[in-house]
Design a protein around this motif. Structure first.
Motif, PDB file in Angstrom:
ATOM      1  N   ALA A 133      92.856 -26.954 -28.456  1.00 19.90           N
ATOM      2  CA  ALA A 133      93.382 -27.930 -29.410  1.00 19.90           C
ATOM      3  C   ALA A 133      92.419 -28.141 -30.573  1.00 19.90           C
ATOM      4  O   ALA A 133      92.838 -28.246 -31.736  1.00 19.90           O
ATOM      5  CB  ALA A 133      93.665 -29.254 -28.695  1.00 19.90           C
ATOM      6  N   VAL A 159      91.790 -34.598 -32.047  1.00 21.63           N
ATOM      7  CA  VAL A 159      92.341 -34.265 -30.733  1.00 21.63           C
ATOM      8  C   VAL A 159      92.218 -35.452 -29.780  1.00 21.63           C
ATOM      9  O   VAL A 159      93.145 -35.748 -29.010  1.00 21.63           O
ATOM     10  CB  VAL A 159      91.635 -33.028 -30.145  1.00 21.63           C
ATOM     11  N   CYS A 166      98.589 -32.825 -30.161  1.00 18.81           N
ATOM     12  CA  CYS A 166      97.758 -31.630 -30.330  1.00 18.81           C
ATOM     13  C   CYS A 166      98.044 -30.606 -29.236  1.00 18.81           C
ATOM     14  O   CYS A 166      98.167 -29.404 -29.508  1.00 18.81           O
ATOM     15  CB  CYS A 166      96.279 -32.014 -30.316  1.00 18.81           C
TER      16      CYS A 166
END
Length: 218
Positions: A133, A159, A166
């Motif tokens: 992510a 994130v 995400c």
């Protein structure tokens, strides 16, 4: 009430103008060109990180503005400027991912399941998901300026503030890429990588639009 768009077409307020077919076809051609540029530029492995930086720059600019950028200029410009930083990101990824993958391999070889081993497996998978992510947020931002350390902190903060969107963005991009691998080979050669990158960039642009900048940079 009505107004004219940038191309002079008369449109009603609150409604997006219909785009002619030729514009859609040009966008598809731009996506295919982006995919081919990444593929050819990645053949020497030493240029793979730079090619990925160029790919992320094109799809990031496209997703943020909603309009196709100058694909060739943006791709090669970003690849040239971000060559060193892209390699540094890859090396940092390898350093961060290596112990997580090693831990998963060790747990996989265990004879009997154990609560601690299961917890270790879960922590490793969570760490890899977090790393993926962060990369999805980080790569399109390499061209935005600022030091790499600041960009990494900002990506990690985004994130942490928006973990579910995400992770969904990572899953969607992975699904597009995986589907391309299952389809005929020409789909991967001409579409899949750029399409997955665009999906990731589009998701990140929406996430960042809902994340106050003071939160992401604090």
């Amino acid at each position: 009430m009505s107004s004219r768009d940038r191309d002079g077409r008369l449109v009603s307020r609150g409604h997006r103008p219909e785009r002619p077919l030729v514009e859609h076809l040009t966008d598809y051609a731009g996506l295919m060109l982006t995919n081919l540029l990444w593929l050819v530029s990645s053949l020497p492995l030493v240029t793979l990180p730079a090619a990925s930086a160029g790919l992320a720059a094109v799809t990031g600019a496209w997703a943020r503005s909603g309009r196709r950028p100058d694909v060739v200029a943006v791709f090669f410009g970003a690849a040239r400027r971000q060559f060193g930083r892209a390699w540094l990101v890859v090396l940092l990824d390898l350093v961060a991912a290596a112990p997580l993958v090693l831990n998963l391999l060790i747990v996989q070889r265990a004879d009997a399941p154990d609560p601690l081993l299961l917890a270790a497996r879960g922590a490793s998978l969570a760490g890899l998901a977090f790393l993926a992510a962060v990369n999805v947020v980080l790569w399109p931002s390499l061209e935005s300026g600022g030091g790499l350390g600041d960009l990494l902190r900002r990506a990690a903060t985004v994130v942490l503030l928006r973990p579910l969107p995400c992770l969904l963005t990572v899953a969607a991009a992975t699904l597009v890429l995986g589907a391309g691998l299952l389809l005929p080979r020409f789909v991967f050669l001409f579409v899949s990588v750029a399409a997955a990158a665009y999906v990731a960039s589009w998701g990140v642009s929406r996430i960042e639009g809902r994340t106050p900048m003071q939160e992401a940079t604090s």
